[in-house]
Design a protein around this motif. Structure first.
Motif, PDB file in Angstrom:
ATOM      1  N   SER A 163      -6.838  10.303 -23.929  1.00 30.68           N
ATOM      2  CA  SER A 163      -7.871   9.308 -23.666  1.00 30.68           C
ATOM      3  C   SER A 163      -8.686   9.621 -22.436  1.00 30.68           C
ATOM      4  CB  SER A 163      -7.233   7.922 -23.502  1.00 30.68           C
ATOM      5  OG  SER A 163      -6.369   7.905 -22.377  1.00 30.68           O
ATOM      6  N   ALA A 164      -8.147  10.405 -21.529  1.00 30.34           N
ATOM      7  CA  ALA A 164      -8.863  10.736 -20.294  1.00 30.34           C
ATOM      8  C   ALA A 164      -9.184  12.223 -20.258  1.00 30.34           C
ATOM      9  CB  ALA A 164      -8.038  10.317 -19.083  1.00 30.34           C
ATOM     10  N   GLN A 165      -8.210  13.046 -19.900  1.00 26.10           N
ATOM     11  CA  GLN A 165      -8.451  14.473 -19.752  1.00 26.10           C
ATOM     12  C   GLN A 165      -8.740  15.175 -21.073  1.00 26.10           C
ATOM     13  OE1 GLN A 165      -8.727  15.709 -16.746  1.00 26.10           O
ATOM     14  NE2 GLN A 165      -8.112  13.805 -15.772  1.00 26.10           N
ATOM     15  N   GLY A 166      -8.221  14.630 -22.175  1.00 26.18           N
ATOM     16  CA  GLY A 166      -8.382  15.317 -23.451  1.00 26.18           C
ATOM     17  C   GLY A 166      -9.401  14.717 -24.382  1.00 26.18           C
ATOM     18  N   ARG A 167     -10.342  13.954 -23.839  1.00 29.34           N
ATOM     19  CA  ARG A 167     -11.330  13.317 -24.708  1.00 29.34           C
ATOM     20  C   ARG A 167     -12.272  14.343 -25.333  1.00 29.34           C
ATOM     21  NH1 ARG A 167     -13.758   7.642 -22.810  1.00 29.34           N
ATOM     22  NH2 ARG A 167     -11.539   7.473 -22.308  1.00 29.34           N
ATOM     23  N   GLY A 168     -12.506  15.445 -24.629  1.00 30.61           N
ATOM     24  CA  GLY A 168     -13.355  16.495 -25.172  1.00 30.61           C
ATOM     25  C   GLY A 168     -12.762  17.124 -26.415  1.00 30.61           C
ATOM     26  N   VAL A 169     -11.438  17.215 -26.450  1.00 29.28           N
ATOM     27  CA  VAL A 169     -10.762  17.757 -27.632  1.00 29.28           C
ATOM     28  C   VAL A 169     -11.017  16.851 -28.830  1.00 29.28           C
ATOM     29  CG1 VAL A 169      -8.506  18.323 -28.626  1.00 29.28           C
ATOM     30  CG2 VAL A 169      -8.989  18.869 -26.226  1.00 29.28           C
ATOM     31  N   ILE A 170     -10.951  15.551 -28.601  1.00 28.91           N
ATOM     32  CA  ILE A 170     -11.200  14.593 -29.673  1.00 28.91           C
ATOM     33  C   ILE A 170     -12.645  14.688 -30.141  1.00 28.91           C
ATOM     34  CG2 ILE A 170     -11.291  12.128 -30.237  1.00 28.91           C
ATOM     35  CD1 ILE A 170      -8.999  11.704 -28.245  1.00 28.91           C
ATOM     36  N   ALA A 171     -13.572  14.780 -29.196  1.00 29.55           N
ATOM     37  CA  ALA A 171     -14.997  14.863 -29.537  1.00 29.55           C
ATOM     38  C   ALA A 171     -15.289  16.086 -30.408  1.00 29.55           C
ATOM     39  CB  ALA A 171     -15.834  14.905 -28.266  1.00 29.55           C
ATOM     40  N   LYS A 172     -14.694  17.210 -30.051  1.00 28.77           N
ATOM     41  CA  LYS A 172     -14.916  18.439 -30.823  1.00 28.77           C
ATOM     42  C   LYS A 172     -14.333  18.311 -32.225  1.00 28.77           C
ATOM     43  CE  LYS A 172     -14.301  23.454 -30.621  1.00 28.77           C
ATOM     44  NZ  LYS A 172     -13.773  24.597 -29.812  1.00 28.77           N
ATOM     45  N   ALA A 173     -13.139  17.742 -32.321  1.00 15.90           N
ATOM     46  CA  ALA A 173     -12.495  17.600 -33.623  1.00 15.90           C
ATOM     47  C   ALA A 173     -13.274  16.658 -34.538  1.00 15.90           C
ATOM     48  CB  ALA A 173     -11.070  17.097 -33.446  1.00 15.90           C
ATOM     49  N   LEU A 174     -13.853  15.593 -33.961  1.00 11.95           N
ATOM     50  CA  LEU A 174     -14.577  14.611 -34.761  1.00 11.95           C
ATOM     51  C   LEU A 174     -15.809  15.191 -35.445  1.00 11.95           C
ATOM     52  CD1 LEU A 174     -14.363  11.431 -32.492  1.00 11.95           C
ATOM     53  CD2 LEU A 174     -13.425  11.670 -34.807  1.00 11.95           C
ATOM     54  N   GLN A 175     -16.276  16.325 -35.002  1.00 12.70           N
ATOM     55  CA  GLN A 175     -17.435  16.942 -35.636  1.00 12.70           C
ATOM     56  C   GLN A 175     -17.110  17.475 -37.036  1.00 12.70           C
ATOM     57  OE1 GLN A 175     -19.744  19.637 -33.045  1.00 12.70           O
ATOM     58  NE2 GLN A 175     -18.550  18.867 -31.324  1.00 12.70           N
ATOM     59  N   THR A 176     -15.821  17.739 -37.285  1.00 13.74           N
ATOM     60  CA  THR A 176     -15.455  18.332 -38.571  1.00 13.74           C
ATOM     61  C   THR A 176     -14.357  17.591 -39.320  1.00 13.74           C
ATOM     62  OG1 THR A 176     -13.867  19.805 -37.447  1.00 13.74           O
ATOM     63  CG2 THR A 176     -16.114  20.637 -37.784  1.00 13.74           C
ATOM     64  N   PHE A 179      -3.900   5.233 -37.087  1.00 10.13           N
ATOM     65  CA  PHE A 179      -5.182   4.575 -37.305  1.00 10.13           C
ATOM     66  C   PHE A 179      -6.302   5.507 -36.844  1.00 10.13           C
ATOM     67  CE2 PHE A 179      -3.553   3.280 -33.156  1.00 10.13           C
ATOM     68  CZ  PHE A 179      -4.637   3.463 -32.308  1.00 10.13           C
ATOM     69  N   PRO A 180      -7.447   5.497 -37.543  1.00 15.38           N
ATOM     70  CA  PRO A 180      -8.541   6.402 -37.187  1.00 15.38           C
ATOM     71  C   PRO A 180      -9.235   5.962 -35.897  1.00 15.38           C
ATOM     72  CG  PRO A 180      -9.246   4.903 -38.899  1.00 15.38           C
ATOM     73  CD  PRO A 180      -7.764   4.650 -38.704  1.00 15.38           C
ATOM     74  N   VAL A 181      -9.626   6.924 -35.088  1.00 16.09           N
ATOM     75  CA  VAL A 181     -10.339   6.625 -33.847  1.00 16.09           C
ATOM     76  C   VAL A 181     -11.697   7.322 -33.862  1.00 16.09           C
ATOM     77  CG1 VAL A 181      -8.243   6.310 -32.481  1.00 16.09           C
ATOM     78  CG2 VAL A 181      -9.302   8.576 -32.625  1.00 16.09           C
ATOM     79  N   THR A 182     -12.588   6.842 -33.019  1.00 11.85           N
ATOM     80  CA  THR A 182     -13.904   7.459 -32.875  1.00 11.85           C
ATOM     81  C   THR A 182     -14.351   7.317 -31.434  1.00 11.85           C
ATOM     82  OG1 THR A 182     -16.111   7.599 -33.847  1.00 11.85           O
ATOM     83  CG2 THR A 182     -15.262   5.390 -33.401  1.00 11.85           C
ATOM     84  N   LEU A 183     -15.503   7.869 -31.120  1.00  5.46           N
ATOM     85  CA  LEU A 183     -16.103   7.757 -29.788  1.00  5.46           C
ATOM     86  C   LEU A 183     -17.434   7.050 -29.924  1.00  5.46           C
ATOM     87  CD1 LEU A 183     -15.355  11.356 -28.463  1.00  5.46           C
ATOM     88  CD2 LEU A 183     -14.255   9.254 -27.725  1.00  5.46           C
ATOM     89  N   ARG A 184     -17.639   6.005 -29.133  1.00  5.55           N
ATOM     90  CA  ARG A 184     -18.887   5.251 -29.195  1.00  5.55           C
ATOM     91  C   ARG A 184     -19.692   5.488 -27.924  1.00  5.55           C
ATOM     92  NH1 ARG A 184     -18.682   2.469 -33.675  1.00  5.55           N
ATOM     93  NH2 ARG A 184     -16.771   1.462 -34.397  1.00  5.55           N
ATOM     94  N   LEU A 185     -20.967   5.800 -28.101  1.00  4.04           N
ATOM     95  CA  LEU A 185     -21.847   6.041 -26.966  1.00  4.04           C
ATOM     96  C   LEU A 185     -22.014   4.764 -26.146  1.00  4.04           C
ATOM     97  CD1 LEU A 185     -23.863   7.842 -25.418  1.00  4.04           C
ATOM     98  CD2 LEU A 185     -25.624   7.068 -27.025  1.00  4.04           C
TER      99      LEU A 185
END
Length: 353
Positions: free
Chosen positions: A259-272, A313-319
């Protein structure tokens, strides 16, 4: 309301300080100005204490004890995470002001949770309790609150200096005007398209009004922050994901995600692919504390019959735009000049034409 001079049928006022916005920044500004003897008016486009991103959710607090080494370590961590672009002087001011405000909230009776040793945990604030208390303190300070009264434009004097604002009372269906020696823009960020809880009113009004009278902006390239939340929810509270493990759709653990240090990993994965989470690390005691501390986090889960401690449960990132980002009105420097009998006003350099 002693000291406030009403004019023209009660729709116009003179004040030392006008605060536009009734969230945390606005209410603290109003209370602080009133404490120094200032005549203060606060105008909120909604209901002060219940409107905006903080009121229905909450906010993390950068709370570090006034220990020199602890604060240096805290600043070093944020400095690295921010790409080494922060300013130490501002971090020092934030740390000191946060420490002071948290002591004040404790004195006012804010219900900080206690740890196993009975010590208050001051690392976050729950929006409903926090803003309910802040509205109460604003009123006790003698501040005039204009609820449901969005400001529409800043007023300027003959020399081009901001001298107040005018707006419209949506409930009373009439215009209002406040002449003030100092105006505080505390209208929040611009995140109304994020669909995050409480962000529907954050439409950038303050930024626009300030730009119209010549204000500059800074750091806008760093204003696109993303909040982690369930894909089916608007609640972007991320503190509870400290106890989460993140997964690929096939059930494999997503290494490095967080949720903090690894949010970039989640963002990259959500693209695909879809990304899933489960609050695996929370034992029974922590689970109970979570529900007590942030009950609205669980509302969408309960409505859908999902147990986030047992089910993926599915998660996403909201601007969330400038709500969590760092861009905004540029503060020219730390110099001040007398503005009224009780207050000091920052100097703003007008934008070059």
């Amino acid at each position: 309301m002693s000291g406030l001079e009403e004019r023209v049928g009660g729709r116009e006022w003179r004040a030392d300080v006008l605060v536009i916005g009734g969230g945390p920044a606005g209410t603290w500004a109003a209370i602080s100005a009133a404490a120094q003897g200032g005549r203060v008016v606060l105008a909120d486009k909604g209901y002060c204490g219940a409107s905006g991103a903080t009121a229905p959710s909450g906010t993390a607090v950068w709370y570090v004890e006034p220990d020199a080494q602890k604060r240096e370590d805290a600043k070093a961590s944020r400095y690295a995470r921010g790409g080494y672009l922060a300013e130490n002087d501002w971090m020092d001011r934030v740390l000191e002001q946060t420490w002071s405000n948290m002591q004040t909230l404790a004195e006012w009776g804010y219900p900080f949770p206690l740890d196993s040793d009975g010590q208050q945990q001051r690392i976050s604030l729950q929006g409903p309790e926090y803003m309910r208390l802040m509205r109460k303190r604003v009123k006790q300070a003698g501040v005039r609150i204009l609820d449901h009264s969005p400001a529409l434009q800043l007023l300027t004097d003959s020399e081009g200096r901001v001298s107040g604002a005018s707006g419209f009372s949506r409930q009373k269906n009439h215009e209002w005007k406040v002449e003030a020696a100092a105006v505080v823009i505390a209208t929040g960020g611009c995140a109304f398209l994020s669909r995050a809880l409480g962000c529907n009113v954050l439409t950038g009004d303050g930024h626009l009004m300030a730009a119209e009278v010549g204000a500059d902006f800074s750091g806008m390239e760093f204003s696109n922050a993303y909040g982690l939340c369930p894909a089916f929810s608007s609640v972007t509270k991320s503190a509870l994901y400290k106890w989460a493990v993140f997964y690929h759709a096939d059930g494999r653990v997503m290494e490095g995600a967080g949720s903090a240090q690894g949010r970039g990993v989640i963002a990259k994965a959500l693209q695909t692919e879809a990304v899933y989470a489960r609050l695996d690390k929370a034992d029974a005691t922590i689970q109970a504390q979570m529900r007590l501390a942030q009950p609205n986090f669980f509302l969408s889960f309960d409505r859908l019959g999902i147990d986030p401690f047992q089910q993926l449960f599915p998660v996403t990132l909201r601007l969330e735009g400038t709500v969590r980002g760092t861009g905004g009105l540029r503060i020219v420097d730390n110099s001040v000049r007398p503005a009224c009998r009780a207050c000091m006003r920052p100097v703003m350099r007008p934008r070059a034409s």
